[in-house]
Motif scaffolding. Structure first.
Motif: not given
Length: 185
Positions: A92-106, A126-137
């Motif tokens: 999943t990739s989310i692109d917001k005005d405040a930055g981006n967030a990506d997550a891989f999941g299994v 069961a599932s696992y999602r690991n987020w990587n963000t560069d969001m700033q507000v």
């Protein structure tokens, strides 16, 4: 500390719209809407989703720019292994005005109880999602960097299949489930 908690809560609430649609949960249902259905053995099902969010809300007024504006997409696949087990992967990739967030999941799901004659099925997943963000507000004059937690989820789901007419191939499936989410940084 209060500012960081408030900003994290606001981002989580704004991102929920993007995650509530097709998400890292493969096509047969993980975490948000768990069920006891599994992909048939040897089959692979792909899924994709796109979400665009715009607008203002009461929480968005406190932050400039509003972090609820943005776009998100998700891609993934789930495959059936045997009659009762499925495994899935997603991005999943989310692109917001405040930055981006990506997550891989299994994810994985095991249907451990299946009684077609009564229409009942139970599954554990069961599932696992690991987020990587560069969001700033910007909050109250300060710039705060946000880090979304990794999410580990487990659930139990029960399905009951109803057939509207005797001998009918049409069916309606009702599901009830319990989910536990663990958030870690």
């Amino acid at each position: 500390m209060i500012k960081v908690l408030l900003a994290t809560l606001i981002v989580a609430m704004c991102c929920t719209g993007a995650l509530a649609s097709v998400g890292l949960e493969p096509a047969s249902g993980y975490v948000h809407l768990p069920d006891a259905q599994v992909v048939q053995a040897g089959n692979i099902e792909g899924f994709a989703g796109y979400v665009s969010t715009r607008g203002t809300n009461e929480l968005g007024r406190a932050i400039i720019p509003p972090i609820c504006d943005g776009n998100g997409y998700t891609l993934g696949a789930v495959g059936g292994l045997g009659r009762k087990l499925e495994l899935g992967v997603g991005f999943t990739s989310i692109d917001k005005d405040a930055g981006n967030a990506d997550a891989f999941g299994v994810a994985a799901k095991w249907r451990f109880f299946d009684r077609p004659e009564s229409g009942w099925a139970l599954a554990l997943g069961a599932s696992y999602r690991n987020w990587n963000t560069d969001m700033q507000v910007s909050q109250f004059g300060d710039v705060i960097s946000l880090d979304l937690p990794a999410v580990t989820s487990i659930y139990l789901a029960a399905d009951k299949t109803f057939r509207p007419c005797t001998g009918s191939v049409q069916r309606v499936i009702g599901t009830i489930g319990v989910v536990y989410d663990d958030y870690s940084s």
